[in-house]
Design a protein around this motif. Structure first.
Motif: not given
Ligand code: GTP
Length: 626
Positions: A301-327
């Motif tokens: 998902f992140t690779e195809n979305l990044g290529q379609m949008l022609a951006v330099e970073r795509v990140a999916v982050m999750e909030f939990g237990d007071g932290r932000v973690s990269y999924r």
């Protein structure tokens, strides 16, 4: 235009010359006629003048019949210029004719024909319109004097006048034609040519404005008016043309803008179609994905979305237990690594905004330098200059963020992209919901397995003591029949009294303590079971009779040492009665249990706190020494 005017000029020139020539000819003819009439009039006047002089003398000569004088007088008259003939006819029959043949009509004398024979031939009209004079003597007319004019001389004179007249008129005609042509050329043709040049210069497509020549501009005549009208019309048309050009330019601008909008819309529609196709594919993959391969799906998902949008970073982050973690994380740089997990407290403003507006687009991080310093510092630290984030939510609960970002150029963002990214965020929520459902399902399955195990255990375990119950015990006993082993039936002595004395709960506690004692005292391969209210049974594989006797004694000793007070027993503490049999002498479960029961009964008979081993076969009674 010039050739057309030249042609008109030639025609006008020819017409002017012809008209001038005709006019000159007419003038010359009129002048000749005028000269002729003047010459005739002069001749007549001269004749009349001379006649007045000679008529009295002639009348006297006729009266006196002086032929010679008559002849002289008439000759004198006949010698006058323009006199063709002189004819005198008197009442007395005198007839004298001098000069050309007289045409006197009835007055002509026959004898006069001879005189006419030798006369030079004068033209018939030379004597036309003769001057007829009456010759009176003393008031009486005595003769008629007829004087014929000689027109040939007049004609000759006129003929001689005609040459200079002709030349003069020709010169005048030429001069007049020259003057007319000069005037025509300077007053009309030149200005017409100027007008023609002005008309030729009138061109709407030309950049420069056409200006009429001065000789047209300042003349208040027909050509000037035509030029003024043409210029006014030109100005009006040029004004209209300029207006039309302006409108055309506006239309062209609007057309270009419209075309640009259509192209942009077309590109956006193509992009939307591509994005929707990816969204459908990603949603399908998320739907099929299990919790174990969600990481791979997030990578896709992140690779195809990044290529379609022609951006330099795509990140999916999750909030939990007071932290932000990269999924999930993607970058076109193969060795790019996501930033490490961080505390939500380090991004309080962004977290709040995502909770409020769901979508946050920061086209330039410098914009939040003052307003959100923590977020600004973090984004600068990870090198992001432009970011768009979309909340992943479950109802009102903020689960995480889908973020696309650039490190160098600002994001080229639009509402359509925000709309589609919101749907991608919703798809991620679906994926996470599936993950949570699967996790919950897994937990439920594990719980169910635990419950089942517990139920299974409970099915074969006595709830109060934790020992095996009757069913597995009987099965085990069945398996040990005919083998070396032992069966013990154990009963608590005077237990009814104990319950009565200490209460049922205390009785339960005694049962549990006795069960624990059995577990601790019996061999590890033994299977103790609670098969009745206060009755236990034990099957011990591989135990011979001797070891069995020792074991029974140990059990009685262990209970004694346990020293549970029992006021209803003569011993003062809780005790056991044991009936034990060796299994190699038993033929069945029923047989074994019957023999063990008989031994137990015997032990009770012996006064309790007693073990009877193989009671009916080789009675071995073990009495616990008090
Ligand atoms: N506390 C408690 N009492 C039980 C339980 N199951 C059975 N009993 C009691 O155990 C007693 C058994 O009594 P009896 O069969 O008359 O035998 P006894 O009083 O032990 O006398 P003897 O066996 O002859 O020494 C009864 O009073 C039952 O109520 C139980 O699970 N807990």
């Amino acid at each position: 235009m010039s050739s057309r005017f030249t042609s008109i000029s030639s025609k006008v020139t020819v017409m002017i010359i012809m008209a001038s020539s005709l006019f000159a000819l007419l003038t010359m003819l009129i002048q000749l006629l005028w000269n002729y009439l003047g010459a005739v009039g002069n001749a007549r006047n001269e004749i009349h003048g001379y006649s007045e002089l000679i008529l009295p003398t002639l009348a006297q000569a006729l009266w006196d019949v002086d032929r010679s004088l008559q002849q002289d007088l008439l000759s004198g008259m006949e010698q006058m210029p323009n006199v063709g003939s002189v004819e005198l006819a008197s009442r007395d029959g005198v007839y004298i004719k001098l000069g050309g043949e007289a045409q006197l009509g009835s007055q002509a004398q026959p004898g006069s024909e001879a005189q006419r024979g030798g006369e030079s031939r004068r033209s018939a009209d030379a004597v036309a319109e003769p001057v007829v004079l009456a010759v009176n003597y003393e008031g009486e007319r005595i003769a008629t004097l007829t004087i014929a004019l000689d027109r040939s001389e007049i004609y000759s004179t006129l003929w001689h006048q005609m040459v200079p007249l002709l030349l003069g008129n020709a010169l005048k005609t030429l001069a007049m034609a020259f003057v007319i042509l000069y005037l025509l050329k300077h007053l009309i043709m030149k200005r017409l040519l100027a007008l023609s040049s002005f008309a030729d210069a009138v061109g709407l497509s030309e950049g420069a404005r056409a200006v009429p020549a001065l000789q047209l501009d300042r003349k208040n005549d027909e050509i000037g008016q035509v030029a003024s009208a043409l210029e006014a019309m030109y100005r009006r048309i040029r004004g209209d043309w300029a207006l039309i050009r302006q409108q055309q330019r506006k239309l062209a601008l609007r057309g270009r803008a419209l075309s640009h909008t259509v192209e942009r819309q077309d590109d956006m529609l193509k992009w939307m179609a591509q994005a929707n196709q990816l969204l459908a594919e990603v949603s399908l993959r998320f739907l099929k994905a299990s919790a174990t391969d969600s990481a791979a799906e997030l990578g896709f998902f992140t690779e195809n979305l990044g290529q379609m949008l022609a951006v330099e970073r795509v990140a999916v982050m999750e909030f939990g237990d007071g932290r932000v973690s990269y999924r999930g994380f993607w970058s076109p740089e193969p060795d790019a690594m996501p930033a490490r997990d961080l505390l939500i407290d380090n991004l309080p403003a962004l977290h709040h905004k995502f909770g409020q507006t769901r979508t946050v687009v920061i086209e330039d991080v410098e914009q939040i330098c003052d307003s959100d310093p923590l977020e600004y510092r973090y984004l600068k630290q990870v090198g992001i200059t432009s970011v768009a984030g979309f909340a992943i939510t479950d109802g009102d609960t903020l689960l995480g963020v889908l973020a696309v970002s650039n490190l160098t150029a600002p994001l080229c963002w639009s509402p359509e992209k925000s709309a589609i990214l919101t749907q991608f965020a919703a798809a991620l929520n679906e994926l996470w919901l599936r993950e949570r459902r699967e996790q919950r399902m897994l937990e439920l399955q594990q719980e169910l397995m635990r419950v089942n195990v517990k139920l299974a255990e409970e099915a074969v375990t006595d709830a109060l003591t934790g020992l095996s119950n009757r069913r597995p015990f009987v099965e085990r006993l069945s398996a040990e029949i005919f083998r070396t082993g032992a069966l013990l039936m154990i009963d608590v002595d005077f237990f009814k009294r104990y319950n009565d004395s200490y209460g049922h709960l205390a009785g339960d506690d005694v049962l549990k303590r006795l069960a624990q004692l059995l577990k601790e005292t019996l061999p590890k391969n033994a299977l103790p079971a609670r098969i009745g209210g206060e009755e236990f049974a034990v099957v011990i594989p591989g135990m011979d009779a001797e070891a069995l006797t020792l074991l029974c004694r140990d059990l009685l000793d262990a209970v004694r040492i346990l020293a549970i007070p029992h006021q209803g027993s003569h011993l003062g503490h809780v005790s056991l009665s044991i009936g034990a049999v060796s299994l190699e002498h038993c033929s069945s479960v029923r047989d074994a249990m019957g023999k063990a029961d008989a031994s137990l009964y015997l032990a009770k008979e012996q006064g309790r706190n007693t073990a009877v081993v193989n009671g009916s076969l080789s009675v071995l009674t073990v009495r616990q020494a008090d």
